[in-house]
Design a protein around this motif. Structure first.
Motif, PDB file in Angstrom:
ATOM      1  N   LEU A 104       0.825  -1.214   0.000  1.00 38.23           N
ATOM      2  CA  LEU A 104       0.000   0.000   0.000  1.00 38.23           C
ATOM      3  C   LEU A 104       0.854   1.256   0.000  1.00 38.23           C
ATOM      4  O   LEU A 104       0.487   2.253  -0.628  1.00 38.23           O
ATOM      5  N   ARG A 105       1.994   1.212   0.654  1.00 35.13           N
ATOM      6  CA  ARG A 105       2.900   2.361   0.649  1.00 35.13           C
ATOM      7  C   ARG A 105       3.378   2.653  -0.767  1.00 35.13           C
ATOM      8  O   ARG A 105       3.393   3.806  -1.199  1.00 35.13           O
ATOM      9  N   GLU A 106       3.759   1.609  -1.488  1.00 40.27           N
ATOM     10  CA  GLU A 106       4.240   1.817  -2.852  1.00 40.27           C
ATOM     11  C   GLU A 106       3.153   2.406  -3.745  1.00 40.27           C
ATOM     12  O   GLU A 106       3.419   3.273  -4.574  1.00 40.27           O
ATOM     13  N   PRO A 116       0.702   1.818 -13.911  1.00 38.81           N
ATOM     14  CA  PRO A 116      -0.001   1.096 -14.986  1.00 38.81           C
ATOM     15  C   PRO A 116      -1.048   0.127 -14.422  1.00 38.81           C
ATOM     16  O   PRO A 116      -0.898  -0.411 -13.324  1.00 38.81           O
ATOM     17  N   TRP A 117      -2.099  -0.098 -15.214  1.00 38.86           N
ATOM     18  CA  TRP A 117      -3.221  -0.915 -14.747  1.00 38.86           C
ATOM     19  C   TRP A 117      -2.809  -2.350 -14.434  1.00 38.86           C
ATOM     20  O   TRP A 117      -3.343  -2.960 -13.505  1.00 38.86           O
ATOM     21  N   ASN A 118      -1.828  -2.902 -15.170  1.00 40.88           N
ATOM     22  CA  ASN A 118      -1.432  -4.284 -14.900  1.00 40.88           C
ATOM     23  C   ASN A 118      -0.694  -4.405 -13.556  1.00 40.88           C
ATOM     24  O   ASN A 118      -0.802  -5.420 -12.882  1.00 40.88           O
ATOM     25  N   GLN A 119       0.028  -3.363 -13.174  1.00 42.84           N
ATOM     26  CA  GLN A 119       0.673  -3.387 -11.857  1.00 42.84           C
ATOM     27  C   GLN A 119      -0.350  -3.234 -10.732  1.00 42.84           C
ATOM     28  O   GLN A 119      -0.201  -3.844  -9.672  1.00 42.84           O
ATOM     29  N   ILE A 120      -1.390  -2.447 -10.971  1.00 44.45           N
ATOM     30  CA  ILE A 120      -2.463  -2.318  -9.977  1.00 44.45           C
ATOM     31  C   ILE A 120      -3.176  -3.654  -9.814  1.00 44.45           C
ATOM     32  O   ILE A 120      -3.474  -4.082  -8.691  1.00 44.45           O
ATOM     33  N   LEU A 121      -3.440  -4.350 -10.923  1.00 47.40           N
ATOM     34  CA  LEU A 121      -4.073  -5.674 -10.835  1.00 47.40           C
ATOM     35  C   LEU A 121      -3.183  -6.668 -10.092  1.00 47.40           C
ATOM     36  O   LEU A 121      -3.672  -7.468  -9.284  1.00 47.40           O
ATOM     37  N   ALA A 125      -4.127  -8.550  -6.647  1.00 44.68           N
ATOM     38  CA  ALA A 125      -4.068 -10.014  -6.496  1.00 44.68           C
ATOM     39  C   ALA A 125      -3.175 -10.393  -5.318  1.00 44.68           C
ATOM     40  O   ALA A 125      -3.517 -11.284  -4.527  1.00 44.68           O
ATOM     41  N   PHE A 126      -2.040  -9.703  -5.206  1.00 46.49           N
ATOM     42  CA  PHE A 126      -1.131  -9.972  -4.093  1.00 46.49           C
ATOM     43  C   PHE A 126      -1.791  -9.652  -2.757  1.00 46.49           C
ATOM     44  O   PHE A 126      -1.678 -10.415  -1.791  1.00 46.49           O
TER      45      PHE A 126
END
Length: 177
Positions: A104-106, A116-121, A125-126
């Motif tokens: 959450l900090r990152e 980017p949306w793929n990093q948010i996804l 998931a993580f």
């Protein structure tokens, strides 16, 4: 009449004391963890000093927020090391909490709109996996305070069925959590 000759290897094994070696290694490991605690405490003090200097004008709220969250992560890591020193185990709950706060900090530091949306996804998931781990750890039997789940299971399996004593000890374990 004749006594078998002892090989030199056998004499060496008599001087080999496993419990003393294990105690020595645990002591060395505790010293390493203590040094990590001292180092982490120093880093926290330096970070706190930096946060106080950043509160002077001009204010950079983005950087102050990131540093405060980083300080919270360090506090949780310090707590994890203290739990390890006290109980000789790594707390799953604290480790998962540190991971959640780190992710959450990152996301907060970078900004949700700039990532980017793929990093948010992937982060979502993580976080879902970590949340599931927090929920599942409630049902994981404790392996500290002298409780050995494998031994309990072996005793139950050896008796052929679950006895009233096993149910009672299992309930005592669950209540002690």
């Amino acid at each position: 009449m004749n006594q078998p000759l002892k090989s030199p290897l056998h004499y060496w094994y008599e001087f080999f004391n496993r419990s003393a070696i294990v105690r020595s290694l645990e002591t060395i490991q505790d010293l390493i963890v203590i040094s990590l605690c001292v180092g982490l405490f120093c880093v926290m003090a330096i970070q706190l000093r930096g946060i106080f200097f950043m509160l002077l004008p001009p204010l950079n709220f983005h950087q102050i927020t990131a540093d405060i969250l980083f300080l919270l992560i360090l506090v949780e890591l310090f707590r994890l090391l203290i739990i390890y020193l006290q109980e000789q185990r790594v707390s799953i709950g604290v480790a998962v909490e540190v991971s959640i706060v780190s992710v959450l900090r990152e996301v907060i530091v970078r900004g949700v709109l700039e990532v980017p949306w793929n990093q948010i996804l992937a982060a979502c998931a993580f976080l879902l996996v970590l949340a599931a781990l927090l929920v599942v750890r409630v049902w994981i039997p404790p392996t500290f305070k002298g409780i050995d789940p494998e031994k309990q299971y072996a005793k139950t399996y050896h008796n052929g069925s679950i006895s009233d004593r096993s149910k009672q000890s299992y309930n005592e374990i669950r209540l002690s959590e």
